[in-house]
Design an enzyme around this catalytic site. Structure first.
Site, PDB file in Angstrom:
ATOM      1  N   SER A 142      38.757 -49.919 -18.751  1.00 29.30           N
ATOM      2  CA  SER A 142      40.113 -49.386 -18.690  1.00 29.30           C
ATOM      3  C   SER A 142      40.613 -49.357 -17.247  1.00 29.30           C
ATOM      4  O   SER A 142      40.713 -50.405 -16.610  1.00 29.30           O
ATOM      5  CB  SER A 142      40.137 -48.003 -19.350  1.00 29.30           C
ATOM      6  OG  SER A 142      41.460 -47.580 -19.581  1.00 29.30           O
TER       7      SER A 142
ATOM      8  N   ASP B  65      44.832 -52.169 -29.412  1.00 28.56           N
ATOM      9  CA  ASP B  65      44.982 -51.605 -28.070  1.00 28.56           C
ATOM     10  C   ASP B  65      46.164 -52.310 -27.409  1.00 28.56           C
ATOM     11  O   ASP B  65      46.204 -53.541 -27.370  1.00 28.56           O
ATOM     12  CB  ASP B  65      43.696 -51.848 -27.282  1.00 28.56           C
ATOM     13  CG  ASP B  65      43.710 -51.282 -25.868  1.00 28.56           C
ATOM     14  OD1 ASP B  65      44.785 -50.901 -25.369  1.00 28.56           O
ATOM     15  OD2 ASP B  65      42.630 -51.250 -25.236  1.00 28.56           O
TER      16      ASP B  65
ATOM     17  N   HIS C 277      41.005 -48.647 -28.072  1.00 33.26           N
ATOM     18  CA  HIS C 277      40.738 -48.331 -26.676  1.00 33.26           C
ATOM     19  C   HIS C 277      39.760 -47.150 -26.595  1.00 33.26           C
ATOM     20  O   HIS C 277      39.870 -46.191 -27.349  1.00 33.26           O
ATOM     21  CB  HIS C 277      42.041 -47.968 -25.973  1.00 33.26           C
ATOM     22  CG  HIS C 277      41.938 -47.965 -24.486  1.00 33.26           C
ATOM     23  ND1 HIS C 277      42.052 -49.109 -23.724  1.00 33.26           N
ATOM     24  CD2 HIS C 277      41.710 -46.955 -23.608  1.00 33.26           C
ATOM     25  CE1 HIS C 277      41.913 -48.804 -22.449  1.00 33.26           C
ATOM     26  NE2 HIS C 277      41.701 -47.497 -22.348  1.00 33.26           N
TER      27      HIS C 277
END
Length: 311
Positions: free
Chosen positions: A155, A249, A279
């Site tokens: 991320s 996502d 995610h």
């Protein structure tokens, strides 16, 4: 509207529900201090412990202005490669404890030394503070380790790993590979997964706009490649790259876009999208079959990159 009832299986829904019970979808409406408290509690609830044979040491990298906390993981069968790991958390959450078990398992399964970096967080420290810290960590690793370095992050951490690769690609000592896990790389938010999965479970476009604003303090940083690696005009000489994204996502399209840019510049990149995952699924690797399989792909890819084997 995307029908997540057909895309996401029962195990993944159970993971989503468990996550939401600790970290509700409206958490970004809370204060930063409250968000961190909620996030840290969630991470503790999902903590899976250390695998056997992993030794852990918490230390710090000294810079002229501050110390950067790090945590070093080593296994008995340690190979001569160091993985620098940059954690996720929207640039405002997380630290050494949030991804502690992930790093320990990555060490155990690859045999590599793993160094987790506790970079400074916004809003107390606006961009480029986090980038400066991971750059300092990379420079520290190149001066204290004689063996190759692989960058890895999920991320926000994937964003930082890519930014380091771009910044160091012409250095005498540069990464031999990068593993980017559902990274946010600054792609076009008007199309692709940004539109198709704008309201995905676990991460929405509203979340992304919040994190972008708070990371920069609302400043327009268009074209800043240390903020958005996809804004770079030159993708040459980057290290071999593996990108793994989640289908459900909004950031998924960044994986394909980044891969295409690297290949077009004559480099090597591989992108794999995990069907039906969301995610943050790394935290569900012990309760979701798809996440477990993906974590195996990730560790195998890191191992291959660390050995100089292009998949």
């Amino acid at each position: 509207m995307t029908d997540y009832r057909t895309l996401i299986d029962a195990e993944t829904w159970a993971f989503i529900d468990r996550t939401n019970s600790y970290y509700p979808p409206d958490t970004i409406d809370y204060t930063i201090a409250q968000q961190r408290e909620i996030y840290d509690r969630m991470c503790r609830e999902f903590f899976a412990g250390y695998p056997d044979g992993v030794a852990v040491e918490t230390s710090a990298i000294a810079t002229p202005t501050h110390d950067i906390p790090i945590r070093i993981y080593r296994s008995a069968s340690q190979a001569e490669t160091t993985v620098l790991y940059f954690h996720g958390g929207g640039f405002i959450l997380g630290g050494l404890d949030s991804h502690d078990d992930v790093c320990a398992e990555l060490c155990a399964r690859t045999g590599f030394e793993v160094v987790s970096v506790d970079y400074r967080l916004a809003p107390e420290h606006l961009h480029p503070a986090a980038f400066d810290d991971v750059m300092s960590a990379f420079e520290w690793a190149t001066t204290t380790r004689s063996h190759p370095i692989v960058l890895c992050g999920d991320s926000a951490g994937g964003n930082l790993a890519a930014a380091v690769s771009h910044a160091t690609r012409h250095h005498a000592k540069r990464p031999i590979g990068q593993m980017l896990i559902y990274p946010g790389l600054g792609g076009d938010r008007s199309k692709g997964s940004y539109v198709r999965h704008a309201e995905a479970p676990m991460l929405t476009m509203r979340d992304l706009e919040f994190y972008k604003y708070i990371r920069t303090g609302g400043q327009d940083r268009s074209g800043d490649t240390t903020l958005a690696p996809l804004a770079d005009s030159d993708f040459s000489n980057l290290p071999p790259t593996v990108l793994i994204t989640a289908e459900c996502d909004p950031l998924s399209s960044d994986g394909a876009a980044y891969r295409d840019r690297v290949i077009a510049a004559g480099g090597w990149a591989y992108w794999f999208e995990e069907a039906g995952l969301v995610h943050g699924y790394l935290r569900g690797r012990h309760m979701v079959g798809r996440a477990r399989a993906s974590f195996t792909r990730i560790t195998e890819a890191v191992s291959a990159l660390g050995q100089g084997i292009w998949l």
